[in-house]
Design a protein around this motif. Structure first.
Motif, PDB file in Angstrom:
ATOM      1  N   GLN A   1     -58.967  47.270 -36.192  1.00 43.94           N
ATOM      2  CA  GLN A   1     -58.571  46.624 -34.946  1.00 43.94           C
ATOM      3  C   GLN A   1     -57.594  45.501 -35.296  1.00 43.94           C
ATOM      4  O   GLN A   1     -57.850  44.698 -36.189  1.00 43.94           O
ATOM      5  CB  GLN A   1     -59.779  46.035 -34.225  1.00 43.94           C
ATOM      6  CG  GLN A   1     -60.750  47.069 -33.679  1.00 43.94           C
ATOM      7  CD  GLN A   1     -61.686  47.601 -34.748  1.00 43.94           C
ATOM      8  OE1 GLN A   1     -62.204  46.849 -35.560  1.00 43.94           O
ATOM      9  NE2 GLN A   1     -61.875  48.915 -34.771  1.00 43.94           N
TER      10      GLN A   1
ATOM     11  N   VAL B   1     -55.245  42.326 -33.757  1.00 41.57           N
ATOM     12  CA  VAL B   1     -55.093  41.398 -32.643  1.00 41.57           C
ATOM     13  C   VAL B   1     -53.978  40.408 -32.981  1.00 41.57           C
ATOM     14  O   VAL B   1     -54.075  39.654 -33.956  1.00 41.57           O
ATOM     15  CB  VAL B   1     -56.394  40.635 -32.356  1.00 41.57           C
ATOM     16  CG1 VAL B   1     -56.185  39.656 -31.202  1.00 41.57           C
ATOM     17  CG2 VAL B   1     -57.512  41.618 -32.034  1.00 41.57           C
TER      18      VAL B   1
ATOM     19  N   SER C   1     -45.573  43.581 -31.413  1.00 39.51           N
ATOM     20  CA  SER C   1     -46.824  44.240 -31.780  1.00 39.51           C
ATOM     21  C   SER C   1     -46.866  44.443 -33.285  1.00 39.51           C
ATOM     22  O   SER C   1     -45.829  44.675 -33.910  1.00 39.51           O
ATOM     23  CB  SER C   1     -46.939  45.601 -31.104  1.00 39.51           C
ATOM     24  OG  SER C   1     -46.891  45.487 -29.698  1.00 39.51           O
TER      25      SER C   1
ATOM     26  N   TRP D   1     -52.453  50.168 -33.983  1.00 38.43           N
ATOM     27  CA  TRP D   1     -51.555  49.251 -33.274  1.00 38.43           C
ATOM     28  C   TRP D   1     -52.368  48.147 -32.607  1.00 38.43           C
ATOM     29  O   TRP D   1     -53.477  48.373 -32.137  1.00 38.43           O
ATOM     30  CB  TRP D   1     -50.777  49.995 -32.194  1.00 38.43           C
ATOM     31  CG  TRP D   1     -49.760  50.934 -32.739  1.00 38.43           C
ATOM     32  CD1 TRP D   1     -49.973  52.233 -33.101  1.00 38.43           C
ATOM     33  CD2 TRP D   1     -48.387  50.662 -32.994  1.00 38.43           C
ATOM     34  NE1 TRP D   1     -48.804  52.784 -33.567  1.00 38.43           N
ATOM     35  CE2 TRP D   1     -47.811  51.840 -33.507  1.00 38.43           C
ATOM     36  CE3 TRP D   1     -47.580  49.532 -32.834  1.00 38.43           C
ATOM     37  CZ2 TRP D   1     -46.472  51.928 -33.870  1.00 38.43           C
ATOM     38  CZ3 TRP D   1     -46.239  49.617 -33.188  1.00 38.43           C
ATOM     39  CH2 TRP D   1     -45.701  50.795 -33.699  1.00 38.43           C
ATOM     40  N   GLY D   2     -51.750  46.977 -32.541  1.00 34.91           N
ATOM     41  CA  GLY D   2     -52.324  45.918 -31.735  1.00 34.91           C
ATOM     42  C   GLY D   2     -51.810  46.008 -30.309  1.00 34.91           C
ATOM     43  O   GLY D   2     -50.972  46.852 -29.983  1.00 34.91           O
ATOM     44  N   GLN D   3     -52.323  45.120 -29.457  1.00 30.52           N
ATOM     45  CA  GLN D   3     -51.957  45.139 -28.037  1.00 30.52           C
ATOM     46  C   GLN D   3     -50.622  44.467 -27.761  1.00 30.52           C
ATOM     47  O   GLN D   3     -49.999  44.736 -26.728  1.00 30.52           O
ATOM     48  CB  GLN D   3     -53.045  44.446 -27.217  1.00 30.52           C
ATOM     49  CG  GLN D   3     -54.389  45.148 -27.246  1.00 30.52           C
ATOM     50  CD  GLN D   3     -54.432  46.339 -26.309  1.00 30.52           C
ATOM     51  OE1 GLN D   3     -53.677  47.300 -26.444  1.00 30.52           O
ATOM     52  NE2 GLN D   3     -55.331  46.297 -25.345  1.00 30.52           N
ATOM     53  N   GLY D   4     -50.222  43.589 -28.638  1.00 29.07           N
ATOM     54  CA  GLY D   4     -48.941  42.919 -28.466  1.00 29.07           C
ATOM     55  C   GLY D   4     -49.084  41.496 -27.952  1.00 29.07           C
ATOM     56  O   GLY D   4     -50.082  41.139 -27.314  1.00 29.07           O
ATOM     57  N   THR D   5     -48.062  40.703 -28.230  1.00 27.71           N
ATOM     58  CA  THR D   5     -48.001  39.333 -27.739  1.00 27.71           C
ATOM     59  C   THR D   5     -46.580  39.064 -27.239  1.00 27.71           C
ATOM     60  O   THR D   5     -45.606  39.467 -27.874  1.00 27.71           O
ATOM     61  CB  THR D   5     -48.417  38.326 -28.834  1.00 27.71           C
ATOM     62  OG1 THR D   5     -48.464  37.006 -28.302  1.00 27.71           O
ATOM     63  CG2 THR D   5     -47.471  38.351 -30.032  1.00 27.71           C
TER      64      THR D   5
ATOM     65  N   CYS E   1     -51.259  38.449 -36.965  1.00 30.18           N
ATOM     66  CA  CYS E   1     -51.903  39.713 -36.667  1.00 30.18           C
ATOM     67  C   CYS E   1     -53.181  39.769 -37.504  1.00 30.18           C
ATOM     68  O   CYS E   1     -53.113  39.955 -38.722  1.00 30.18           O
ATOM     69  CB  CYS E   1     -50.986  40.877 -37.002  1.00 30.18           C
ATOM     70  SG  CYS E   1     -51.750  42.507 -36.887  1.00 30.18           S
TER      71      CYS E   1
END
Length: 121
Positions: free
Chosen positions: A3, A5, A95, A111-115, A22
């Motif tokens: 995961q 983030v 991301s 993949w992360g969700q992005g910022t 990340c």
């Protein structure tokens, strides 16, 4: 499973700096290739920077000399993207991604969700 983030995004004036993080959980990142991508409104996602398990770095031509990717495989299990001299055209959702087969394989498994990063002029 991994995961990812992201954090550290925000609003900054042109010429300013941000550091994205990340953080990984689930597995230790040390054996993964890691990358940062961005997607601006109305545009396709593009590769920004990558770092191999042993610290080799790769950058898109558009950010060379401006962005720096690094990783902390030990306690923090985190990858960073230091962004300096930001421009309005750097505005995008950023991301991070992890690759089991390495940065140069261009195959990204997690993949992360992005910022969101917004650079005002």
């Amino acid at each position: 499973q991994v995961q990812l983030v992201e954090s550290g995004g925000g609003l900054v004036q042109a010429g300013g700096s941000l550091r994205l993080s990340c953080a990984a959980s689930g597995r230790i990142l040390s054996s993964y290739g890691m990358g940062w991508f961005r997607q601006a409104p109305g545009k396709e996602r593009e590769f920004v920077a990558g770092i191999s398990w042993n610290g080799l770095t790769y950058y898109a031509d558009s950010v060379k000399g401006q962005f720096t990717i690094s990783r902390d495989n030990a306690a923090k299990n985190t990858v960073y993207l230091q962004m300096n001299s930001l421009k309005p055209e750097d505005t995008a959702v950023y991301s991070c991604a992890a690759s089991l087969t390495g940065v140069v394989s261009h195959r990204w498994d997690y993949w992360g969700q992005g910022t969101q990063v917004t650079v005002s002029s």
